[in-house]
Design a protein around this motif. Structure first.
Motif, mmCIF file in Angstrom:
data_model
loop_
_atom_site.group_PDB
_atom_site.id
_atom_site.type_symbol
_atom_site.label_atom_id
_atom_site.label_comp_id
_atom_site.label_asym_id
_atom_site.label_seq_id
_atom_site.Cartn_x
_atom_site.Cartn_y
_atom_site.Cartn_z
ATOM 1 N N ALA A 3 66.458 59.273 82.571
ATOM 2 C CA ALA A 3 66.500 58.738 81.211
ATOM 3 C C ALA A 3 65.491 57.617 81.078
ATOM 4 C CB ALA A 3 67.901 58.232 80.879
ATOM 5 N N ILE A 10 71.295 59.196 74.717
ATOM 6 C CA ILE A 10 71.994 59.145 75.998
ATOM 7 C C ILE A 10 73.504 59.272 75.884
ATOM 8 C CG2 ILE A 10 72.131 56.611 76.130
ATOM 9 C CD1 ILE A 10 71.354 59.133 78.988
ATOM 10 N N THR A 41 68.798 51.713 76.234
ATOM 11 C CA THR A 41 69.394 52.714 77.120
ATOM 12 C C THR A 41 70.262 52.077 78.194
ATOM 13 O OG1 THR A 41 67.556 54.258 76.769
ATOM 14 C CG2 THR A 41 68.892 54.587 78.743
ATOM 15 N N SER A 86 67.794 64.215 79.519
ATOM 16 C CA SER A 86 68.721 63.460 78.671
ATOM 17 C C SER A 86 68.395 63.576 77.186
ATOM 18 C CB SER A 86 68.709 61.981 79.078
ATOM 19 O OG SER A 86 67.387 61.477 79.108
#
Length: 233
Positions: A3, A10, A41, A86
């Motif tokens: 990611a 996510i 993230t 992701s």
């Protein structure tokens, strides 16, 4: 699951794995490698770790998609690896059928083929070029070597793939597909997976990065050819 700056995806990506994959492999672990994200993230993943006991987040400085994927694989001690991205472009609804197919056919690996391919023209052209290069070098090319959906037994990875793929490989998923379909006794099949258009966020692959990735990928494919001792047909 690598990611990088996937704050828009996510949480939903992990929810999809939790809902569509985990009920069929209850002892599984979701490993997400945060590859030095500069957006939210990391913060989102911290909250998701508290919510999902099966989620483990590994954080590293930005090294690229390939090294992040390799890091996740080395962190896993499961018997079966499911390699995913992701960005939520792979529909996971067919996972139970794919898992059943692996068991019924005693497969060592199942390689996804994105159908239909919902990516920009530049990405599709890159895949087409890679397939031609692989076919020229090895004789047999995976239908979609870079598809971010692969089910591989860990022992198969360790025995056949790991000896030939470096930790910093830029396209380890591509190299794995080549190895598994060319000259090993691994029982491997390809299966179509529904590929969706990106619903949120933006890909970080611009033309400059695609060009650089293509150059590295060609070099790694050529090096793999040398390691495996294949002769160009």
């Amino acid at each position: 699951m690598p990611a990088y700056n996937e704050a828009a995806n996510i949480a939903a990506a992990i929810e999809e794995v939790h809902r569509l994959v985990m009920p069929h492999v209850r002892t599984a672990e979701i490993i997400v490698v945060d590859d030095g994200s500069t957006d939210d993230t990391a913060a989102l993943l911290k909250g998701l770790e508290a919510k999902h006991a099966a989620l483990r987040v590994v954080r590293q400085e930005n090294a690229g998609h390939g090294p992040a994927l390799m890091r996740g694989i080395t962190e896993s001690d499961a018997d079966l690896l499911l390699l995913l991205d992701s960005d939520r472009q792979i529909d996971l609804a067919a996972f139970p059928a794919h898992l059943g197919r692996m068991k019924a056919n005693a497969l060592d690996a199942l390689l996804g083929v994105r159908t239909p391919r919902n990516d920009p023209t530049s990405r599709r052209l890159l895949s087409r070029m890679m397939r031609r290069i692989i076919a020229a070098r090895f004789g047999r090319a995976p239908r979609d070597a870079g598809a971010p959906y692969k089910l591989i037994r860990t022992e198969t990875w360790r025995r056949h793939v790991a000896p030939h793929v470096a930790a910093d490989a830029s396209v380890p998923s591509v190299l794995a597909a080549i190895i598994l379909l060319n000259g090993t006794e691994a029982r491997t099949e390809e299966v179509e997976v529904m590929h969706k258009a990106r619903a949120a966020g933006r890909s970080t692959l611009n033309l400059r990065r695609i060009s650089a990735l293509s150059s590295r990928a060609v070099t790694e494919i050529r090096q793999l050819h040398g390691k495996l001792g294949r002769r160009t047909p």
